[in-house]
Design a protein around this motif. Structure first.
Motif, mmCIF file in Angstrom:
data_model
loop_
_atom_site.group_PDB
_atom_site.id
_atom_site.type_symbol
_atom_site.label_atom_id
_atom_site.label_comp_id
_atom_site.label_asym_id
_atom_site.label_seq_id
_atom_site.Cartn_x
_atom_site.Cartn_y
_atom_site.Cartn_z
ATOM 1 N N ALA A 83 16.751 5.016 -31.814
ATOM 2 C CA ALA A 83 15.743 5.729 -32.596
ATOM 3 C C ALA A 83 16.273 7.113 -32.938
ATOM 4 O O ALA A 83 17.082 7.681 -32.199
ATOM 5 C CB ALA A 83 14.442 5.860 -31.813
ATOM 6 N N ILE A 84 15.819 7.631 -34.056
ATOM 7 C CA ILE A 84 16.193 8.983 -34.501
ATOM 8 C C ILE A 84 14.973 9.890 -34.384
ATOM 9 O O ILE A 84 13.859 9.482 -34.742
ATOM 10 C CB ILE A 84 16.704 8.958 -35.950
ATOM 11 N N VAL A 85 15.177 11.096 -33.886
ATOM 12 C CA VAL A 85 14.086 12.077 -33.817
ATOM 13 C C VAL A 85 14.399 13.191 -34.806
ATOM 14 O O VAL A 85 15.403 13.901 -34.665
ATOM 15 C CB VAL A 85 13.938 12.654 -32.399
ATOM 16 N N GLY A 86 13.550 13.329 -35.804
ATOM 17 C CA GLY A 86 13.746 14.354 -36.827
ATOM 18 C C GLY A 86 14.062 13.745 -38.174
ATOM 19 O O GLY A 86 15.090 13.087 -38.332
ATOM 20 N N VAL A 87 13.184 13.949 -39.149
ATOM 21 C CA VAL A 87 13.409 13.418 -40.492
ATOM 22 C C VAL A 87 13.699 14.559 -41.453
ATOM 23 O O VAL A 87 13.099 14.678 -42.521
ATOM 24 C CB VAL A 87 12.197 12.586 -40.983
ATOM 25 N N GLY A 88 14.629 15.441 -41.051
ATOM 26 C CA GLY A 88 15.123 16.465 -41.968
ATOM 27 C C GLY A 88 16.282 15.876 -42.764
ATOM 28 O O GLY A 88 16.441 14.654 -42.846
ATOM 29 N N ILE A 144 18.748 4.072 -27.037
ATOM 30 C CA ILE A 144 19.476 5.282 -27.434
ATOM 31 C C ILE A 144 18.601 6.147 -28.331
ATOM 32 O O ILE A 144 17.947 5.651 -29.255
ATOM 33 C CB ILE A 144 20.774 4.908 -28.186
ATOM 34 N N GLY A 145 18.614 7.451 -28.071
ATOM 35 C CA GLY A 145 17.894 8.392 -28.922
ATOM 36 C C GLY A 145 18.865 9.340 -29.597
ATOM 37 O O GLY A 145 19.782 9.864 -28.948
ATOM 38 N N ILE A 146 18.689 9.541 -30.892
ATOM 39 C CA ILE A 146 19.531 10.464 -31.654
ATOM 40 C C ILE A 146 18.706 11.695 -32.000
ATOM 41 O O ILE A 146 17.665 11.588 -32.655
ATOM 42 C CB ILE A 146 20.070 9.799 -32.937
#
Length: 207
Positions: A83-88, A144-146
């Motif tokens: 997963a990705i944290v942050g949609v910049g 996994i976290g990004i």
């Protein structure tokens, strides 16, 4: 103990072998592989010998077989969910990077706090509010976290990922993050890479 430098070269071998497989190359020598990567044949043989016996003397390495073996060593057969944290800008770019899927990583979710982004779908994954992280990580079995958030929020995001059960973190925020020993973290500071490049370029200019 296998060195970090050896481990860091394995993805390079994997990528080169995947390209060779697409080119329908069946057998490759350490010399040929070395020419493609700028790595000495001796180093390649030494790296691979750290994990067992591969290839045949006088023949070389069977591309398909070596590709599978290195993939297994790297654990790519586990098909990790991330997963990705942050949609910049960075999070958006990472969300649309196609090679993650081709390597066997499954893009499962995105997290943000912007109400205008919650509910959107990017490259097949839904954007959830960070407050839903623990629930979504558990439901989707995310490993996994990004982290792709501003520096000031990086540690808080890391803490939340750890509390949610994440086992590995890929951190793109330009700061050191503290996590428990049970969680493995890779820091990808883009400014460090550019600064290193600047160093080498400046040495050429002053010569």
């Amino acid at each position: 103990m296998i060195s970090k430098a050896t481990i860091d070269r394995l993805p390079l071998y994997f990528r080169a072998l995947r390209l060779m497989q697409r080119e329908e190359v069946e057998i490759v020598s350490s010399e040929e592989l070395g020419k493609r990567l700028g790595i000495t044949p001796e180093q390649i043989r030494k790296d691979l010998a750290s994990f067992g016996q591969f290839g045949k003397k006088g023949v070389g390495y069977y591309v398909r077989e070596l590709l599978r073996n290195i993939g297994d060593i790297l654990g790519l057969h586990y098909n990790w969910n991330f997963a990705i944290v942050g949609v910049g800008h960075l999070g958006w770019a990472l969300s649309n990077y196609r090679n993650f899927t081709s390597l066997g990583f499954n893009f499962a979710a995105i997290f943000d706090v912007d109400p205008d982004k919650i509910g959107l779908h990017i490259n097949g994954a839904q954007v959830f509010h960070v407050n839903e992280m623990e629930k979504i990580v558990r439901e989707k079995n995310i490993h996994i976290g990004i982290i792709a958030v501003p520096e000031a929020h990086a540690q808080a995001v890391a803490d939340k990922l750890v509390a949610s059960g994440i086992r590995g973190i890929w951190n793109f925020a330009p700061r050191k993050i503290t996590v428990p020993n049970s969680v493995y973290i890779i820091n990808e500071d883009l400014s460090v890479g550019l600064s290193s490049l600047s160093y080498y370029l400046s040495r050429r200019i002053t010569k």
